[in-house]
Design a protein around this motif. Structure first.
Motif, PDB file in Angstrom:
ATOM      1  N   GLU A  93      59.682   6.604  35.897  1.00 19.04           N
ATOM      2  CA  GLU A  93      60.917   7.367  35.798  1.00 19.04           C
ATOM      3  C   GLU A  93      60.674   8.746  36.395  1.00 19.04           C
ATOM      4  O   GLU A  93      59.563   9.048  36.850  1.00 19.04           O
ATOM      5  N   ASP A  94      61.692   9.595  36.413  1.00 16.73           N
ATOM      6  CA  ASP A  94      61.519  10.953  36.941  1.00 16.73           C
ATOM      7  C   ASP A  94      60.489  11.728  36.117  1.00 16.73           C
ATOM      8  O   ASP A  94      60.373  11.486  34.913  1.00 16.73           O
ATOM      9  N   PRO A  95      59.763  12.650  36.759  1.00 20.46           N
ATOM     10  CA  PRO A  95      59.770  13.026  38.171  1.00 20.46           C
ATOM     11  C   PRO A  95      58.732  12.229  38.969  1.00 20.46           C
ATOM     12  O   PRO A  95      57.744  11.736  38.402  1.00 20.46           O
ATOM     13  N   TYR A  96      58.956  12.118  40.274  1.00 29.77           N
ATOM     14  CA  TYR A  96      58.041  11.384  41.147  1.00 29.77           C
ATOM     15  C   TYR A  96      57.242  12.372  42.007  1.00 29.77           C
ATOM     16  O   TYR A  96      57.822  13.269  42.632  1.00 29.77           O
ATOM     17  N   LEU A  97      55.926  12.201  42.016  1.00 31.09           N
ATOM     18  CA  LEU A  97      55.042  13.061  42.810  1.00 31.09           C
ATOM     19  C   LEU A  97      54.903  12.435  44.193  1.00 31.09           C
ATOM     20  O   LEU A  97      54.028  11.601  44.440  1.00 31.09           O
ATOM     21  N   VAL A  98      55.787  12.833  45.089  1.00 34.35           N
ATOM     22  CA  VAL A  98      55.859  12.202  46.405  1.00 34.35           C
ATOM     23  C   VAL A  98      56.378  13.220  47.406  1.00 34.35           C
ATOM     24  O   VAL A  98      57.138  14.133  47.053  1.00 34.35           O
ATOM     25  N   GLY A  99      55.966  13.069  48.653  1.00 29.66           N
ATOM     26  CA  GLY A  99      56.462  13.940  49.698  1.00 29.66           C
ATOM     27  C   GLY A  99      57.977  13.908  49.773  1.00 29.66           C
ATOM     28  O   GLY A  99      58.591  12.843  49.711  1.00 29.66           O
ATOM     29  N   ASN A 110      59.940  15.422  47.533  1.00 30.43           N
ATOM     30  CA  ASN A 110      60.495  15.804  46.246  1.00 30.43           C
ATOM     31  C   ASN A 110      60.089  17.250  45.954  1.00 30.43           C
ATOM     32  O   ASN A 110      58.964  17.515  45.530  1.00 30.43           O
ATOM     33  N   CYS A 111      61.033  18.158  46.171  1.00 28.82           N
ATOM     34  CA  CYS A 111      60.751  19.585  46.013  1.00 28.82           C
ATOM     35  C   CYS A 111      60.977  20.085  44.593  1.00 28.82           C
ATOM     36  O   CYS A 111      60.840  21.291  44.330  1.00 28.82           O
ATOM     37  N   GLU A 112      61.334  19.197  43.667  1.00 27.25           N
ATOM     38  CA  GLU A 112      61.587  19.615  42.286  1.00 27.25           C
ATOM     39  C   GLU A 112      60.319  20.229  41.688  1.00 27.25           C
ATOM     40  O   GLU A 112      59.243  19.628  41.738  1.00 27.25           O
ATOM     41  N   PRO A 113      60.422  21.419  41.101  1.00 27.56           N
ATOM     42  CA  PRO A 113      59.239  22.025  40.474  1.00 27.56           C
ATOM     43  C   PRO A 113      58.942  21.381  39.130  1.00 27.56           C
ATOM     44  O   PRO A 113      59.863  21.017  38.383  1.00 27.56           O
ATOM     45  N   LEU A 114      57.674  21.243  38.819  1.00 32.41           N
ATOM     46  CA  LEU A 114      57.294  20.722  37.514  1.00 32.41           C
ATOM     47  C   LEU A 114      57.705  21.712  36.425  1.00 32.41           C
ATOM     48  O   LEU A 114      57.605  22.921  36.598  1.00 32.41           O
ATOM     49  N   ALA A 115      58.160  21.134  35.311  1.00 33.01           N
ATOM     50  CA  ALA A 115      58.628  21.948  34.186  1.00 33.01           C
ATOM     51  C   ALA A 115      57.836  21.578  32.947  1.00 33.01           C
ATOM     52  O   ALA A 115      57.294  20.471  32.849  1.00 33.01           O
ATOM     53  N   PRO A 116      57.741  22.487  31.969  1.00 32.74           N
ATOM     54  CA  PRO A 116      57.071  22.128  30.719  1.00 32.74           C
ATOM     55  C   PRO A 116      57.725  20.894  30.095  1.00 32.74           C
ATOM     56  O   PRO A 116      58.947  20.814  29.977  1.00 32.74           O
ATOM     57  N   GLY A 117      56.905  19.920  29.748  1.00 34.65           N
ATOM     58  CA  GLY A 117      57.415  18.684  29.183  1.00 34.65           C
ATOM     59  C   GLY A 117      57.511  17.544  30.169  1.00 34.65           C
ATOM     60  O   GLY A 117      57.743  16.399  29.764  1.00 34.65           O
ATOM     61  N   HIS A 118      57.358  17.821  31.446  1.00 34.94           N
ATOM     62  CA  HIS A 118      57.295  16.732  32.417  1.00 34.94           C
ATOM     63  C   HIS A 118      56.010  15.927  32.175  1.00 34.94           C
ATOM     64  O   HIS A 118      54.927  16.506  32.041  1.00 34.94           O
ATOM     65  N   GLY A 159      55.975  24.850  37.620  1.00 30.19           N
ATOM     66  CA  GLY A 159      56.493  25.581  38.764  1.00 30.19           C
ATOM     67  C   GLY A 159      56.062  25.038  40.104  1.00 30.19           C
ATOM     68  O   GLY A 159      56.647  25.386  41.140  1.00 30.19           O
ATOM     69  N   THR A 160      55.035  24.194  40.131  1.00 29.42           N
ATOM     70  CA  THR A 160      54.568  23.603  41.384  1.00 29.42           C
ATOM     71  C   THR A 160      55.500  22.473  41.797  1.00 29.42           C
ATOM     72  O   THR A 160      55.796  21.581  40.989  1.00 29.42           O
ATOM     73  N   PRO A 161      55.988  22.464  43.034  1.00 28.37           N
ATOM     74  CA  PRO A 161      56.825  21.349  43.482  1.00 28.37           C
ATOM     75  C   PRO A 161      56.060  20.022  43.420  1.00 28.37           C
ATOM     76  O   PRO A 161      54.859  19.975  43.709  1.00 28.37           O
ATOM     77  N   CYS A 162      56.773  18.974  43.054  1.00 33.40           N
ATOM     78  CA  CYS A 162      56.135  17.657  42.930  1.00 33.40           C
ATOM     79  C   CYS A 162      55.429  17.249  44.215  1.00 33.40           C
ATOM     80  O   CYS A 162      54.334  16.681  44.184  1.00 33.40           O
ATOM     81  N   GLU A 163      56.060  17.537  45.358  1.00 39.00           N
ATOM     82  CA  GLU A 163      55.463  17.117  46.616  1.00 39.00           C
ATOM     83  C   GLU A 163      54.151  17.840  46.905  1.00 39.00           C
ATOM     84  O   GLU A 163      53.299  17.317  47.630  1.00 39.00           O
TER      85      GLU A 163
END
Length: 352
Positions: free
Chosen positions: A292-298, A300-308, A255-259
């Motif tokens: 590959e996705d996801p990228y932890l970078v400013g 990127n508002c995508e929330p982390l999901a189980p399995g990332h 649930g935490t955004p990557c950024e």
């Protein structure tokens, strides 16, 4: 594909093809392409050069069309995709084939296949996470040798140590070595230094970032060692870095955004006085590909999901002097972040 109004996916070089079929195309001038129609009543078709056809394992989920040397494979693909309005094509497809296909399908709109496959591949299932665990454990065994001082460093060139680490990765089960970065002394301040002729010597920080592929899934780990007694300024740098990496891992919750994970590492390093010396993102996704996705970078508002699954690897680099990086592969789970790499994070000091 249906959600994105994509009529057909054309998958060639890159990880999408082996992820779906188990077959990895060789990077040849001969076209290999999986044609995946969105329509459920149409069977995917792998268009492959006849001399490559014996390498394809028939799984029953796609048909195989082999083309001969005197045939035009682009025409074969274009025929299979002739009614497509929107086409998703592998990001790494060679430009010569993209341009030829665009000429053959002039009415189609085009987008990168990662728009379709990226979010799907980013969420690993249990089998994929198990493969990542095996790859990480094998890389850990090499990293443990490094921090214990069991890999000779002093007097050897960076290039020689890089080859040694690669050989050890293979000995520990990797099928392929993807990279083995070794930067010593002032070169440790270059995050992607290409190990060269410099001889490692007492008083050097040595950053070793290495990984490979095992059973189709990647490893990636970085540990930093110091030759002899580290000066106080390096110990301070490393203390800040270790804190930043640990806090970033703890922040990588579902649930935490990557950024926001990136922001945690960046805040610790800035507060420690090294903000300008952290010059890359905090992490990248990992799976079939090392990046590959996801990228932890400013941004990127995508929330982390189980399995990332992703790296957490802040670094501090003082140009012309020394640098350090700590990297683990982490999986986001419902019960919290799980670090797949277990090798000690404390500063490893090896004998001069």
């Amino acid at each position: 594909m249906a959600e994105l109004d994509v009529d057909v996916a054309l998958l060639s070089l890159g990880a999408d093809l082996p992820w779906l079929t188990g077959y990895e195309a060789m990077p040849l001038e001969r076209l290999t392409m999986l044609v995946v129609p969105a329509a459920a009543d149409r069977v995917p078709t792998l268009v492959v050069a006849r001399l490559e056809e014996p390498r394809v394992e028939r799984t029953g989920v796609f048909e195989v069309v082999a083309w001969d040397e005197t045939e035009d494979p682009v025409a074969r693909v274009a025929t299979l995709a002739s009614d497509a309005r929107r086409v998703a094509i592998s990001d790494q497809t060679w430009a010569r084939f993209v341009l030829a296909l665009q000429r053959s399908l002039p009415s189609a709109a085009w987008l990168a296949a990662s728009t379709v496959t990226g979010p799907l591949r980013a969420v690993k299932d249990a089998e994929e996470i198990a493969a990542l665990r095996r790859a990480s454990a094998a890389a850990d065994r090499v990293a443990a040798q490094l921090v214990a001082g069991d890999i000779p460093l002093v007097g050897r060139t960076e290039a020689d140590v890089s080859l040694d680490i690669g050989s050890r990765l293979r000995s520990e089960g990797h099928d392929r070595v993807n990279f083995a970065i070794v930067g010593s002394g002032p070169n440790s301040a270059s995050p992607h230094h290409d190990g060269g002729p410099r001889h490692i010597q007492p008083g050097d920080a040595v950053v070793c970032d290495f990984g490979g592929s095992l059973d189709g899934y990647c490893s990636d780990i970085t540990r930093t060692v110091f030759i002899g007694e580290p000066p106080p300024e390096f110990r301070d740098l490393y203390r800040v870095l270790q804190d930043a990496q640990a806090q970033a891992v703890d922040a990588a919750t579902v649930g935490t955004p990557c950024e926001d994970v990136d922001a945690v590492a960046r805040r610790v390093i800035e507060e420690g006085g090294y903000g300008p010396h952290f010059n890359h993102r905090t992490g990248h996704g990992i799976g079939r590909e090392a990046h590959e996705d996801p990228y932890l970078v400013g941004g990127n508002c995508e929330p982390l999901a189980p399995g990332h699954a992703f790296s957490v690897e802040p670094g501090i680099y003082v140009r012309g002097q020394f640098g350090a990086r700590i990297e683990d592969i982490v999986v986001a789970t419902a019960s919290g972040p799980e670090s797949l790499n277990k090798v000690d994070h404390d500063l490893a000091v090896v004998e001069a």
